[in-house]
Design a protein around this motif. Sequence first.
Motif, PDB file in Angstrom:
ATOM      1  N   GLY A  57       2.748  12.736  -7.404  1.00  0.00           N
ATOM      2  CA  GLY A  57       3.066  11.337  -7.691  1.00  0.00           C
ATOM      3  C   GLY A  57       4.131  10.757  -6.786  1.00  0.00           C
ATOM      4  N   LEU A  58       4.270  11.297  -5.575  1.00  0.00           N
ATOM      5  CA  LEU A  58       5.298  10.819  -4.647  1.00  0.00           C
ATOM      6  C   LEU A  58       4.753   9.733  -3.734  1.00  0.00           C
ATOM      7  N   ASP A  59       5.627   8.821  -3.354  1.00  0.00           N
ATOM      8  CA  ASP A  59       5.310   7.864  -2.302  1.00  0.00           C
ATOM      9  C   ASP A  59       6.566   7.692  -1.448  1.00  0.00           C
ATOM     10  N   LYS A  60       6.545   6.801  -0.492  1.00  0.00           N
ATOM     11  CA  LYS A  60       7.640   6.642   0.463  1.00  0.00           C
ATOM     12  C   LYS A  60       8.982   6.386  -0.219  1.00  0.00           C
ATOM     13  N   PHE A  61       9.018   5.495  -1.195  1.00  0.00           N
ATOM     14  CA  PHE A  61      10.293   5.103  -1.801  1.00  0.00           C
ATOM     15  C   PHE A  61      10.747   6.060  -2.902  1.00  0.00           C
ATOM     16  N   LYS A  62       9.813   6.707  -3.574  1.00  0.00           N
ATOM     17  CA  LYS A  62      10.199   7.748  -4.537  1.00  0.00           C
ATOM     18  C   LYS A  62      10.836   8.922  -3.803  1.00  0.00           C
ATOM     19  N   THR A  63      10.247   9.287  -2.658  1.00  0.00           N
ATOM     20  CA  THR A  63      10.818  10.357  -1.835  1.00  0.00           C
ATOM     21  C   THR A  63      12.191   9.955  -1.312  1.00  0.00           C
ATOM     22  N   LEU A  64      12.337   8.685  -0.918  1.00  0.00           N
ATOM     23  CA  LEU A  64      13.618   8.176  -0.415  1.00  0.00           C
ATOM     24  C   LEU A  64      14.718   8.347  -1.458  1.00  0.00           C
ATOM     25  N   ARG A  65      14.410   8.015  -2.701  1.00  0.00           N
ATOM     26  CA  ARG A  65      15.407   8.156  -3.770  1.00  0.00           C
ATOM     27  C   ARG A  65      15.760   9.627  -4.007  1.00  0.00           C
ATOM     28  N   GLN A  66      14.781  10.523  -3.887  1.00  0.00           N
ATOM     29  CA  GLN A  66      15.023  11.949  -4.102  1.00  0.00           C
ATOM     30  C   GLN A  66      15.928  12.550  -3.027  1.00  0.00           C
ATOM     31  N   ILE A  67      15.657  12.233  -1.759  1.00  0.00           N
ATOM     32  CA  ILE A  67      16.404  12.870  -0.660  1.00  0.00           C
ATOM     33  C   ILE A  67      17.816  12.316  -0.513  1.00  0.00           C
ATOM     34  N   ARG A  68      18.136  11.241  -1.235  1.00  0.00           N
ATOM     35  CA  ARG A  68      19.487  10.674  -1.186  1.00  0.00           C
ATOM     36  C   ARG A  68      20.310  11.045  -2.414  1.00  0.00           C
ATOM     37  N   GLN A  69      19.776  11.887  -3.275  1.00  0.00           N
ATOM     38  CA  GLN A  69      20.500  12.291  -4.476  1.00  0.00           C
ATOM     39  C   GLN A  69      21.709  13.155  -4.122  1.00  0.00           C
ATOM     40  N   LEU A 119       3.526   3.188   4.506  1.00  0.00           N
ATOM     41  CA  LEU A 119       3.137   4.512   5.005  1.00  0.00           C
ATOM     42  C   LEU A 119       4.386   5.281   5.421  1.00  0.00           C
ATOM     43  N   GLU A 120       4.411   6.585   5.125  1.00  0.00           N
ATOM     44  CA  GLU A 120       5.623   7.390   5.318  1.00  0.00           C
ATOM     45  C   GLU A 120       6.128   7.417   6.761  1.00  0.00           C
ATOM     46  N   MET A 121       5.239   7.368   7.750  1.00  0.00           N
ATOM     47  CA  MET A 121       5.643   7.483   9.152  1.00  0.00           C
ATOM     48  C   MET A 121       5.872   6.132   9.824  1.00  0.00           C
ATOM     49  N   PHE A 122       5.755   5.056   9.058  1.00  0.00           N
ATOM     50  CA  PHE A 122       5.931   3.708   9.603  1.00  0.00           C
ATOM     51  C   PHE A 122       7.346   3.511  10.133  1.00  0.00           C
ATOM     52  N   GLY A 123       7.493   3.190  11.420  1.00  0.00           N
ATOM     53  CA  GLY A 123       8.782   2.857  12.024  1.00  0.00           C
ATOM     54  C   GLY A 123       9.728   4.013  12.232  1.00  0.00           C
ATOM     55  N   LEU A 127       1.689  -9.868  17.251  1.00  0.00           N
ATOM     56  CA  LEU A 127       1.992  -8.833  18.240  1.00  0.00           C
ATOM     57  C   LEU A 127       2.398  -7.529  17.553  1.00  0.00           C
ATOM     58  N   PHE A 128       3.182  -7.644  16.476  1.00  0.00           N
ATOM     59  CA  PHE A 128       3.596  -6.448  15.741  1.00  0.00           C
ATOM     60  C   PHE A 128       2.395  -5.801  15.057  1.00  0.00           C
ATOM     61  N   TYR A 129       1.516  -6.635  14.524  1.00  0.00           N
ATOM     62  CA  TYR A 129       0.289  -6.128  13.891  1.00  0.00           C
ATOM     63  C   TYR A 129      -0.549  -5.314  14.879  1.00  0.00           C
ATOM     64  N   LEU A 130      -0.692  -5.821  16.100  1.00  0.00           N
ATOM     65  CA  LEU A 130      -1.486  -5.116  17.108  1.00  0.00           C
ATOM     66  C   LEU A 130      -0.895  -3.748  17.429  1.00  0.00           C
ATOM     67  N   GLN A 131       0.457  -3.657  17.467  1.00  0.00           N
ATOM     68  CA  GLN A 131       1.090  -2.368  17.747  1.00  0.00           C
ATOM     69  C   GLN A 131       0.904  -1.402  16.581  1.00  0.00           C
ATOM     70  N   VAL A 132       1.150  -1.882  15.373  1.00  0.00           N
ATOM     71  CA  VAL A 132       1.020  -1.015  14.194  1.00  0.00           C
ATOM     72  C   VAL A 132      -0.420  -0.541  14.036  1.00  0.00           C
ATOM     73  N   ARG A 133      -1.357  -1.457  14.227  1.00  0.00           N
ATOM     74  CA  ARG A 133      -2.770  -1.088  14.109  1.00  0.00           C
ATOM     75  C   ARG A 133      -3.137  -0.016  15.129  1.00  0.00           C
ATOM     76  N   ASN A 134      -2.651  -0.157  16.362  1.00  0.00           N
ATOM     77  CA  ASN A 134      -2.919   0.838  17.396  1.00  0.00           C
ATOM     78  C   ASN A 134      -2.285   2.187  17.035  1.00  0.00           C
ATOM     79  N   ASP A 135      -1.054   2.158  16.469  1.00  0.00           N
ATOM     80  CA  ASP A 135      -0.372   3.400  16.065  1.00  0.00           C
ATOM     81  C   ASP A 135      -1.128   4.116  14.949  1.00  0.00           C
ATOM     82  N   ILE A 136      -1.736   3.347  14.062  1.00  0.00           N
ATOM     83  CA  ILE A 136      -2.516   3.951  12.970  1.00  0.00           C
ATOM     84  C   ILE A 136      -3.810   4.545  13.510  1.00  0.00           C
ATOM     85  N   LEU A 137      -4.473   3.819  14.390  1.00  0.00           N
ATOM     86  CA  LEU A 137      -5.747   4.296  14.931  1.00  0.00           C
ATOM     87  C   LEU A 137      -5.581   5.537  15.805  1.00  0.00           C
TER      88      LEU A 137
END
Length: 504
Positions: free
Chosen positions: A479-491, A143-147, A44-54
């Motif tokens: 070279g940024l991704d979701k978790f690298k950005t997370l570490r930067q914005i919490r410095q 993905l950066e906008m996930f959740g 059920l969660f997969y169906l919602q996430v897939r729809n949000d991506i599409l």
Amino acid sequence: WLKYNRKITAQDVGKQYPLQFKFCVKYYPEEVENELVQEVTQRLFYLQVRNDILDGSIYCPPESSVLLASYACQCKYGDFREELIDDPNNFINTDNLLPERVIEQHEISKAKWIETIVKMYKNHKDMLREEAIVEYLKLAQDLEMFGVNYFNIKNKKGSELLLGVDALGLSIYKQDNKLTPTIGFPWSEIKNVSYSNKKFTIKSSDKNSSNFVFFTDHSRINKTILHMSMGNHDLYLKRRKPDTIEMQQMKAQAEEERKTKQNYKDKITRERLAKEEIERKLADMELRLKESNEVNEGTQRQLEEYERKIRELEELLEQSNRQKRELEEMHARLAENKRALEHAKANADEDRERLLKENEQIQLQISKKNIEVEHGSEELRQRQEELERLRAEREELEAKASMLEEAAKAKEKSKEEDVTLGSMEFVDDRREESRQTNISSNIELQNQLKSLAQDLNEKRVVNKMEGIDHIHNENQRLGLDKFKTLRQIRQGNTKKRVDRFEAL
């Protein structure tokens, strides 16, 4: 969101009938694989996430969209089969697998999109549908906008910003950039949340920090933010505590079911491999049988040629014997003439001359015949030697043909056998800051996506790209991704980050 303890008609649902509802996930997990235990929840969660991506609610770059589409195919159809693309009414021909934004930005035909997706789809062979769903969600959660739930807010200066609320904390975004937050506050730093009309206040666990205050356009928005914050914070705490007995039992049951399915999958895989091996052996046998038949045909042609030569030699031998008989007859006539000559010595001279002349002619014929016989004997001897050799070769070929026939029969035989207001509990556990994306640990997949991105960029229409696409490309370049950005914005400490927010 509807409240379960109140009548639907007593809630703000509008007056249009019939009423339509959406069954959606309100609080997203941090780690899909560890938190979504039951398969029905995963699906059920997969169906919602897939729809949000599409529909573009979650931004996904083109190359990742193709990869996720390949997992979606595995989820729906299982292992790839050629008949899935042979029928124009089947498979991707009728399925919506890619975001419309991705399709519009590339000058690529539908057939080429199908070919690109199928190429990756084939790599998922032997993967269970449930495994494909988990793999899809593991990639999607990076993905950066996930959740992330976005809300329009203003700081004390009146700057228009976005507040992002998700499973990991609160993040501040610029209005035109939903991918890259500029400031982040983990749930572990937040002690209390409250709102009064349009003003929302967040108290930090850092005593040296001032309150984090922002404003919205309506109190209902603040109420939603409060509920989302309380719910996500509560789940944030639960994930950092030992599992309850009920959860342990659910996980144990899920693990048992997973093992059962894995054993079944392994069994099916072994049977498939065994079947493929048998089919390979049969194909090899058929090929060898075909080759042996071709050899037999060649051998038969050779035997027929040998038979023809043998017949010719036998005819030659018969001719030689006939010449011998003629020679013997001539010798007999010569002897008779000699006797007649001796007997007729007394006869007339003319008879004697005639007999002498006839005798000379016969003698000359005998000499010629002797020469012919000598030549014939030599040729006959050579032909007899060749005949013996041909007979020996024929016997050898017949023996070889017999062996090939026996081998073919043996092969043929083997073929047949086969919320509430209130203070938040403090917890100092920020494990999410040490996480990496799933792709970053898979070098082979990184190379595949890099190659695919290069191919897609060649067909991309630049003037159709949106601002979010350019932001994503710039993040990739850095070279940024979701978790690298997370570490930067919490410095820095909380006070510094609150001050930065007020200065925006």
